[in-house]
Design a protein around this motif. Sequence first.
Motif, PDB file in Angstrom:
ATOM      1  N   ILE A 171      38.671  39.753  26.643  1.00  0.00           N
ATOM      2  CA  ILE A 171      38.583  39.741  28.093  1.00  0.00           C
ATOM      3  C   ILE A 171      37.618  38.650  28.546  1.00  0.00           C
ATOM      4  CG2 ILE A 171      36.751  41.466  28.236  1.00  0.00           C
ATOM      5  CD1 ILE A 171      38.420  42.519  30.735  1.00  0.00           C
ATOM      6  N   HIS A 172      38.018  37.925  29.573  1.00  0.00           N
ATOM      7  CA  HIS A 172      37.246  36.777  30.051  1.00  0.00           C
ATOM      8  C   HIS A 172      36.352  37.195  31.211  1.00  0.00           C
ATOM      9  CE1 HIS A 172      36.132  32.778  31.268  1.00  0.00           C
ATOM     10  NE2 HIS A 172      36.658  32.963  32.459  1.00  0.00           N
ATOM     11  N   VAL A 173      35.058  36.943  31.062  1.00  0.00           N
ATOM     12  CA  VAL A 173      34.095  37.197  32.128  1.00  0.00           C
ATOM     13  C   VAL A 173      33.514  35.851  32.549  1.00  0.00           C
ATOM     14  CG1 VAL A 173      32.014  38.435  32.815  1.00  0.00           C
ATOM     15  CG2 VAL A 173      33.554  39.441  31.123  1.00  0.00           C
ATOM     16  N   SER A 174      33.889  35.388  33.728  1.00  0.00           N
ATOM     17  CA  SER A 174      33.419  34.087  34.201  1.00  0.00           C
ATOM     18  C   SER A 174      31.924  34.134  34.496  1.00  0.00           C
ATOM     19  CB  SER A 174      34.175  33.689  35.465  1.00  0.00           C
ATOM     20  OG  SER A 174      33.840  34.569  36.537  1.00  0.00           O
ATOM     21  N   ARG A 175      31.327  32.977  34.665  1.00  0.00           N
ATOM     22  CA  ARG A 175      29.903  32.924  34.989  1.00  0.00           C
ATOM     23  C   ARG A 175      29.613  33.620  36.306  1.00  0.00           C
ATOM     24  NH1 ARG A 175      28.014  26.708  33.443  1.00  0.00           N
ATOM     25  NH2 ARG A 175      28.350  26.893  31.178  1.00  0.00           N
ATOM     26  N   SER A 176      30.485  33.393  37.274  1.00  0.00           N
ATOM     27  CA  SER A 176      30.270  34.029  38.579  1.00  0.00           C
ATOM     28  C   SER A 176      30.415  35.542  38.473  1.00  0.00           C
ATOM     29  CB  SER A 176      31.240  33.470  39.618  1.00  0.00           C
ATOM     30  OG  SER A 176      32.585  33.707  39.237  1.00  0.00           O
ATOM     31  N   GLU A 228      27.767  38.668  39.178  1.00  0.00           N
ATOM     32  CA  GLU A 228      28.098  39.844  39.982  1.00  0.00           C
ATOM     33  C   GLU A 228      27.799  41.139  39.213  1.00  0.00           C
ATOM     34  OE1 GLU A 228      29.167  40.095  43.137  1.00  0.00           O
ATOM     35  OE2 GLU A 228      29.045  37.928  43.415  1.00  0.00           O
ATOM     36  N   LEU A 229      28.149  41.155  37.943  1.00  0.00           N
ATOM     37  CA  LEU A 229      27.900  42.326  37.115  1.00  0.00           C
ATOM     38  C   LEU A 229      26.405  42.618  36.999  1.00  0.00           C
ATOM     39  CD1 LEU A 229      30.509  41.476  34.370  1.00  0.00           C
ATOM     40  CD2 LEU A 229      30.503  43.633  35.610  1.00  0.00           C
ATOM     41  N   ASN A 230      25.627  41.566  36.830  1.00  0.00           N
ATOM     42  CA  ASN A 230      24.193  41.742  36.623  1.00  0.00           C
ATOM     43  C   ASN A 230      23.451  42.205  37.873  1.00  0.00           C
ATOM     44  OD1 ASN A 230      24.197  41.084  33.888  1.00  0.00           O
ATOM     45  ND2 ASN A 230      24.001  38.896  34.295  1.00  0.00           N
ATOM     46  N   LYS A 231      23.958  41.855  39.036  1.00  0.00           N
ATOM     47  CA  LYS A 231      23.252  42.208  40.266  1.00  0.00           C
ATOM     48  C   LYS A 231      23.867  43.420  40.975  1.00  0.00           C
ATOM     49  CE  LYS A 231      25.751  39.201  43.531  1.00  0.00           C
ATOM     50  NZ  LYS A 231      25.666  38.027  44.425  1.00  0.00           N
ATOM     51  N   SER A 232      24.994  43.907  40.465  1.00  0.00           N
ATOM     52  CA  SER A 232      25.738  44.950  41.170  1.00  0.00           C
ATOM     53  C   SER A 232      25.010  46.291  41.165  1.00  0.00           C
ATOM     54  CB  SER A 232      27.112  45.122  40.526  1.00  0.00           C
ATOM     55  OG  SER A 232      27.792  46.215  41.098  1.00  0.00           O
ATOM     56  N   SER A 233      25.243  47.044  42.233  1.00  0.00           N
ATOM     57  CA  SER A 233      24.731  48.418  42.316  1.00  0.00           C
ATOM     58  C   SER A 233      25.839  49.448  42.066  1.00  0.00           C
ATOM     59  CB  SER A 233      24.105  48.666  43.692  1.00  0.00           C
ATOM     60  OG  SER A 233      25.076  48.502  44.723  1.00  0.00           O
ATOM     61  N   TYR A 234      27.043  48.984  41.696  1.00  0.00           N
ATOM     62  CA  TYR A 234      28.127  49.903  41.386  1.00  0.00           C
ATOM     63  C   TYR A 234      27.740  50.821  40.222  1.00  0.00           C
ATOM     64  CZ  TYR A 234      31.719  47.318  44.086  1.00  0.00           C
ATOM     65  OH  TYR A 234      32.469  46.730  45.067  1.00  0.00           O
ATOM     66  N   GLY A 284      36.429  47.884  47.161  1.00  0.00           N
ATOM     67  CA  GLY A 284      35.187  47.135  47.206  1.00  0.00           C
ATOM     68  C   GLY A 284      35.323  45.846  46.427  1.00  0.00           C
ATOM     69  N   LYS A 285      34.448  44.904  46.666  1.00  0.00           N
ATOM     70  CA  LYS A 285      34.518  43.590  46.030  1.00  0.00           C
ATOM     71  C   LYS A 285      34.502  43.710  44.511  1.00  0.00           C
ATOM     72  CE  LYS A 285      32.141  39.116  45.830  1.00  0.00           C
ATOM     73  NZ  LYS A 285      30.930  38.351  46.269  1.00  0.00           N
ATOM     74  N   ASN A 286      35.527  43.145  43.871  1.00  0.00           N
ATOM     75  CA  ASN A 286      35.621  43.065  42.406  1.00  0.00           C
ATOM     76  C   ASN A 286      35.671  44.424  41.707  1.00  0.00           C
ATOM     77  OD1 ASN A 286      35.519  40.181  42.239  1.00  0.00           O
ATOM     78  ND2 ASN A 286      33.296  40.261  42.539  1.00  0.00           N
ATOM     79  N   ALA A 287      35.930  45.495  42.433  1.00  0.00           N
ATOM     80  CA  ALA A 287      35.821  46.822  41.827  1.00  0.00           C
ATOM     81  C   ALA A 287      36.794  47.014  40.667  1.00  0.00           C
ATOM     82  CB  ALA A 287      36.037  47.898  42.885  1.00  0.00           C
ATOM     83  N   SER A 288      38.038  46.581  40.808  1.00  0.00           N
ATOM     84  CA  SER A 288      38.983  46.778  39.712  1.00  0.00           C
ATOM     85  C   SER A 288      38.613  45.910  38.510  1.00  0.00           C
ATOM     86  CB  SER A 288      40.414  46.486  40.170  1.00  0.00           C
ATOM     87  OG  SER A 288      40.562  45.132  40.559  1.00  0.00           O
ATOM     88  N   LYS A 289      38.045  44.728  38.762  1.00  0.00           N
ATOM     89  CA  LYS A 289      37.596  43.881  37.659  1.00  0.00           C
ATOM     90  C   LYS A 289      36.449  44.547  36.899  1.00  0.00           C
ATOM     91  CE  LYS A 289      38.938  39.474  39.774  1.00  0.00           C
ATOM     92  NZ  LYS A 289      38.462  38.166  40.270  1.00  0.00           N
TER      93      LYS A 289
END
Length: 238
Positions: A73-78, A82-88, A165-170
């Motif tokens: 699975i590819h996780v882009s830099r952006s 998002e993953l690192n700062k997310s509160s999800y 929500g933004k990027n939630a399914s990703k």
Amino acid sequence: MSHDIFLLDKSNKFPHASLSQESPNGLLAVGGDLSATRLIEAYKNGIFPWYCEGEPILWWSPDPRCVFPIDSIHVSRSMKRELNKSSYKITINHAFSEVVDGCSAPRVKEAETWILPEMKAAYEQLHEMGLAHSVEVWSGKDLAGGLYGVSMGRFFFGESMFSEGKNASKFALIYLSHYLAENEFLLLDSQVGNPHLYSMGAVDIARSEFIKLLEEHIAWPQPKDLWQPKTLTSWRQF
């Protein structure tokens, strides 16, 4: 070479997936029902149901098959930022019905859904049997997105996902892939590819290869507590 479309009878046996139609790609059989026994037999043999309201049940096994090898699975830099700062908050099997409801809502530019009430009921039964599972993405107490599918052997057969929500399914896909990798899974099946899936690392493999992998790994015994409701706390950059 195309073959006749098979009409299913009361038995739960399917013709071999290699006998599927070339056009439409993968159509194998028509009819039958959505009983748990039939669905389990279908997944074991690389087949899944997909149809619209007012149609008989259609059973498919496309060639090629779109899959995520678990470590690809590819996780882009952006997206990493998002993953690192997310509160999800990401959970497993905390809200299966709500996730299916979210996936069944008609998409933008789509007038109808293929996740009909009888489909929802069928997967609810598989969930109660410990075979169908959901990944939830929470924003506070609100469900921001998620995905659901069926897990057997070393495979997770993804059925649908949604985002409010933004990027939630990703997020759901990335966390699930990490969880599957930790537990020695082989493939996350996505059935049919699209640009979004390919951008995240999905690849096409020949149906014959997919069926061979199923034959070799579908009987792998999953850990007993694998799908107990839990919070997922980590993801990794492959």
